[in-house]
Design an enzyme around this catalytic site. Structure first.
Site, PDB file in Angstrom:
ATOM      1  N   ARG A  72       0.817  -1.213   0.000  1.00 53.26           N
ATOM      2  CA  ARG A  72       0.000   0.000   0.000  1.00 53.26           C
ATOM      3  C   ARG A  72       0.854   1.269   0.000  1.00 53.26           C
ATOM      4  O   ARG A  72       0.343   2.360   0.197  1.00 53.26           O
ATOM      5  CB  ARG A  72      -0.939  -0.013   1.201  1.00 53.26           C
ATOM      6  CG  ARG A  72      -2.036  -1.069   1.108  1.00 53.26           C
ATOM      7  CD  ARG A  72      -3.248  -0.665   1.890  1.00 53.26           C
ATOM      8  NE  ARG A  72      -4.237  -1.717   1.985  1.00 53.26           N
ATOM      9  CZ  ARG A  72      -5.189  -1.922   1.080  1.00 53.26           C
ATOM     10  NH1 ARG A  72      -5.270  -1.168   0.011  1.00 53.26           N
ATOM     11  NH2 ARG A  72      -6.069  -2.893   1.259  1.00 53.26           N
ATOM     12  N   GLY A 104      -6.620   4.317  -4.279  1.00 51.67           N
ATOM     13  CA  GLY A 104      -5.377   4.906  -3.782  1.00 51.67           C
ATOM     14  C   GLY A 104      -4.288   4.894  -4.846  1.00 51.67           C
ATOM     15  O   GLY A 104      -3.574   5.884  -5.062  1.00 51.67           O
ATOM     16  N   THR A 105      -4.180   3.763  -5.545  1.00 52.49           N
ATOM     17  CA  THR A 105      -3.164   3.604  -6.590  1.00 52.49           C
ATOM     18  C   THR A 105      -3.405   4.576  -7.733  1.00 52.49           C
ATOM     19  O   THR A 105      -2.474   5.182  -8.276  1.00 52.49           O
ATOM     20  CB  THR A 105      -3.216   2.157  -7.139  1.00 52.49           C
ATOM     21  OG1 THR A 105      -3.064   1.280  -6.031  1.00 52.49           O
ATOM     22  CG2 THR A 105      -2.148   1.899  -8.167  1.00 52.49           C
ATOM     23  N   THR A 125     -10.397  -3.612  -8.517  1.00 51.61           N
ATOM     24  CA  THR A 125     -10.831  -3.735  -7.126  1.00 51.61           C
ATOM     25  C   THR A 125     -12.059  -4.630  -7.052  1.00 51.61           C
ATOM     26  O   THR A 125     -12.937  -4.555  -7.912  1.00 51.61           O
ATOM     27  CB  THR A 125     -11.188  -2.388  -6.446  1.00 51.61           C
ATOM     28  OG1 THR A 125     -11.833  -2.656  -5.201  1.00 51.61           O
ATOM     29  CG2 THR A 125     -12.097  -1.510  -7.274  1.00 51.61           C
ATOM     30  N   ILE A 126     -12.085  -5.450  -6.041  1.00 55.33           N
ATOM     31  CA  ILE A 126     -13.281  -6.276  -5.846  1.00 55.33           C
ATOM     32  C   ILE A 126     -14.467  -5.394  -5.439  1.00 55.33           C
ATOM     33  O   ILE A 126     -15.609  -5.786  -5.586  1.00 55.33           O
ATOM     34  CB  ILE A 126     -13.073  -7.379  -4.781  1.00 55.33           C
ATOM     35  CG1 ILE A 126     -12.802  -6.787  -3.393  1.00 55.33           C
ATOM     36  CG2 ILE A 126     -11.979  -8.337  -5.194  1.00 55.33           C
ATOM     37  CD1 ILE A 126     -12.955  -7.793  -2.262  1.00 55.33           C
ATOM     38  N   ASP A 127     -14.169  -4.187  -4.918  1.00 51.50           N
ATOM     39  CA  ASP A 127     -15.236  -3.334  -4.375  1.00 51.50           C
ATOM     40  C   ASP A 127     -16.119  -2.708  -5.467  1.00 51.50           C
ATOM     41  O   ASP A 127     -17.221  -2.246  -5.167  1.00 51.50           O
ATOM     42  CB  ASP A 127     -14.638  -2.204  -3.524  1.00 51.50           C
ATOM     43  CG  ASP A 127     -13.790  -2.721  -2.377  1.00 51.50           C
ATOM     44  OD1 ASP A 127     -14.005  -3.873  -1.957  1.00 51.50           O
ATOM     45  OD2 ASP A 127     -12.910  -1.979  -1.903  1.00 51.50           O
ATOM     46  N   ARG A 162     -31.539 -20.156  12.863  1.00 52.87           N
ATOM     47  CA  ARG A 162     -30.757 -18.987  13.280  1.00 52.87           C
ATOM     48  C   ARG A 162     -30.897 -17.812  12.306  1.00 52.87           C
ATOM     49  O   ARG A 162     -31.261 -17.999  11.147  1.00 52.87           O
ATOM     50  CB  ARG A 162     -29.264 -19.359  13.317  1.00 52.87           C
ATOM     51  CG  ARG A 162     -28.890 -20.158  14.523  1.00 52.87           C
ATOM     52  CD  ARG A 162     -27.452 -20.612  14.426  1.00 52.87           C
ATOM     53  NE  ARG A 162     -27.056 -21.266  15.664  1.00 52.87           N
ATOM     54  CZ  ARG A 162     -26.066 -22.119  15.763  1.00 52.87           C
ATOM     55  NH1 ARG A 162     -25.359 -22.454  14.703  1.00 52.87           N
ATOM     56  NH2 ARG A 162     -25.765 -22.654  16.931  1.00 52.87           N
ATOM     57  N   GLU A 222     -19.308  -4.272   4.935  1.00 52.90           N
ATOM     58  CA  GLU A 222     -18.421  -3.931   6.064  1.00 52.90           C
ATOM     59  C   GLU A 222     -18.452  -2.448   6.456  1.00 52.90           C
ATOM     60  O   GLU A 222     -18.216  -2.103   7.608  1.00 52.90           O
ATOM     61  CB  GLU A 222     -16.982  -4.343   5.744  1.00 52.90           C
ATOM     62  CG  GLU A 222     -16.396  -3.613   4.534  1.00 52.90           C
ATOM     63  CD  GLU A 222     -14.995  -4.071   4.165  1.00 52.90           C
ATOM     64  OE1 GLU A 222     -14.426  -4.926   4.859  1.00 52.90           O
ATOM     65  OE2 GLU A 222     -14.476  -3.574   3.146  1.00 52.90           O
ATOM     66  N   ARG A 275     -11.392 -12.276  -2.060  1.00 50.92           N
ATOM     67  CA  ARG A 275     -10.482 -11.789  -3.103  1.00 50.92           C
ATOM     68  C   ARG A 275      -9.313 -12.737  -3.375  1.00 50.92           C
ATOM     69  O   ARG A 275      -8.407 -12.392  -4.131  1.00 50.92           O
ATOM     70  CB  ARG A 275     -10.010 -10.375  -2.790  1.00 50.92           C
ATOM     71  CG  ARG A 275      -9.162 -10.243  -1.562  1.00 50.92           C
ATOM     72  CD  ARG A 275      -8.773  -8.774  -1.363  1.00 50.92           C
ATOM     73  NE  ARG A 275      -7.467  -8.697  -0.810  1.00 50.92           N
ATOM     74  CZ  ARG A 275      -7.046  -7.750   0.016  1.00 50.92           C
ATOM     75  NH1 ARG A 275      -7.864  -6.779   0.356  1.00 50.92           N
ATOM     76  NH2 ARG A 275      -5.833  -7.759   0.472  1.00 50.92           N
TER      77      ARG A 275
HETATM   78  O1  F6P Z   1     -10.365  -2.581  -1.358  1.00 56.34           O
HETATM   79  C1  F6P Z   1     -10.312  -3.964  -1.368  1.00 56.34           C
HETATM   80  C2  F6P Z   1     -10.477  -4.501   0.001  1.00 56.34           C
HETATM   81  O2  F6P Z   1     -10.461  -5.898  -0.130  1.00 56.34           O
HETATM   82  C3  F6P Z   1     -11.714  -3.999   0.751  1.00 56.34           C
HETATM   83  O3  F6P Z   1     -12.884  -4.621   0.316  1.00 56.34           O
HETATM   84  C4  F6P Z   1     -11.324  -4.280   2.179  1.00 56.34           C
HETATM   85  O4  F6P Z   1     -11.939  -3.414   3.094  1.00 56.34           O
HETATM   86  C5  F6P Z   1      -9.855  -4.015   2.161  1.00 56.34           C
HETATM   87  O5  F6P Z   1      -9.401  -4.162   0.856  1.00 56.34           O
HETATM   88  C6  F6P Z   1      -9.084  -4.932   3.085  1.00 56.34           C
HETATM   89  O6  F6P Z   1      -7.780  -4.524   3.092  1.00 56.34           O
HETATM   90  P1  F6P Z   1      -6.566  -5.295   3.772  1.00 56.34           P
HETATM   91  O7  F6P Z   1      -6.053  -6.279   2.776  1.00 56.34           O
HETATM   92  O8  F6P Z   1      -5.583  -4.212   4.051  1.00 56.34           O
HETATM   93  O9  F6P Z   1      -7.108  -5.956   4.988  1.00 56.34           O
END
Ligand code: F6P
Length: 341
Positions: A72, A104-105, A125-127, A162, A222, A275
């Site tokens: 990072r 960020g990149t 990004t998976i996001d 549950r 999350e 991921r």
């Molecule tokens: O941005 C991708 C991601 O996998 C997010 O979904 C997650 O919050 C974060 O990275 C987790 O980051 P790290 O690998 O630093 O725990």
């Protein structure tokens, strides 16, 4: 030409497919030389790299992670990072750098591009939260993994009557929660774009039990947070790069729901399994197309741009546009999901 490629930020299925595609297009079709920097921007700043030829990328299309490693570390966070990068680009005789990364990149890519370095970005990004592209590779794989997990969790939730609160990744956007929740037929989906009211959520799940159903699955992103004043909530701290560290909203929600519903509840945090591993066919194709188009952009001198998917076409968009804001889940997408819950 001599091209440098790097992968930075959290890893994501499909990174190796981009690297392979860049090398194939550049080396085979253009006669270029490609080098790969190790561990993201860190490799460029420390001049740590290796040559990438066809042998180096053989057999990596279906492999998860990144053969180059990631970190990072961003040039902007290091004093003198931009000048250091400029010096290494000159010393290595690089005509272009292709950074593959998320928000960020790409912000760092923009910074270096504004400083005059020849950059073409590739979004990952998976996001799925990068503006200016319909989809990022990695997202389809993460949704597929989360959906499979939800399908599995349904059967154990039913056996034990549950409520399972399943936390998925996504940072400040709810794309993975929305898509996996819809695909798996979750009974409630909670996203950061719409702060939740814990009593409303309790009522939704409670109605399901009143209707005679024996279990419920709640998918929560999350980054989701309660509507102000509706629930005590502990937010996460911030890491050195300014990223919020999420504090386990599923843990907090499961305590509340168990108490309010009088039903057994369990949190399940899917985490990094979303991921890891091999990319889906969709992500392999998108990643491969991004790599191909990034090399074309380099040869056409389209620096300061990023590859993007629009419909079925791959276009180039300015890096400045791509990092302006996050792509959040629009309210109408959430409404569509709500009616099938
Ligand atoms: O941005 C991708 C991601 O996998 C997010 O979904 C997650 O919050 C974060 O990275 C987790 O980051 P790290 O690998 O630093 O725990």
């Amino acid at each position: 030409m001599r091209i440098g490629v790097l992968t930075s930020g959290g890893d994501c299925p499909g990174l190796n497919a981009v690297i392979r595609s860049v090398v194939h297009r550049a080396v085979v079709d253009h006669g270029d030389e490609v080098i790969g920097f190790h561990d993201g921007w860190k490799g460029l700043l420390e001049c740590d790299y290796r040559k990438l030829d066809l042998d180096a990328v053989s057999g990596i299309l279906a492999r998860g992670g990144t053969i180059l490693g990631s970190s990072r570390v961003q040039p902007a966070h290091l004093r003198g990072g931009v000048e250091q990068a400029r010096g290494h680009v000159a010393d290595l005789g690089l005509d272009a750098i292709i950074p593959i990364g998320g928000e960020g990149t790409l912000k760092a890519a923009r910074l270096l591009s504004d400083a005059g370095l020849p950059i073409v970005g590739v979004p990952k990004t998976i996001d799925n939260d990068i503006a200016s592209t319909d989809v990022t590779f990695g997202f389809d794989t993460a949704v597929t993994v989360a959906t499979e997990a939800l399908d599995r969790l349904k059967t154990t939730a039913e056996s034990h009557q549950r409520v399972l609160i399943v936390e998925v990744m996504g940072r400040h956007t709810g794309w993975i929660a929305l898509h996996s929740g819809m695909a798996a037929g979750a009974h409630a989906i909670v996203v950061p774009e719409r702060p939740f009211d814990v009593q409303e959520l309790t009522d939704v799940v409670g109605k399901r039990f009143e209707a005679g159903k024996k279990f419920a699955i709640v998918v929560v992103s999350e980054g989701a947070k309660p509507r102000e004043g509706t629930m005590d909530f502990t937010s996460g701290a911030t890491d050195v790069y300014g990223h919020e560290r999420f504090s386990g909203v599923a843990n907090q929600l499961s305590v509340e729901l168990e108490e309010r519903l009088g039903k057994e509840a369990r949190p399940v945090i899917l985490g990094h399994v979303q991921r890891g591993g091999t990319p889906t066919a969709y992500d392999r194709v998108l990643a491969t197309r991004f790599g191909w188009h990034a090399v074309e952009a380099v040869h056409n001198g389209r620096f300061g741009m990023m590859t993007a998917l629009h419909g079925t076409d791959i276009d180039l968009v300015p890096l400045s546009e791509a990092v302006e804001h996050l792509k959040t889940v629009p309210v109408e997408r959430y409404t569509e999901a709500e009616c099938v819950l």
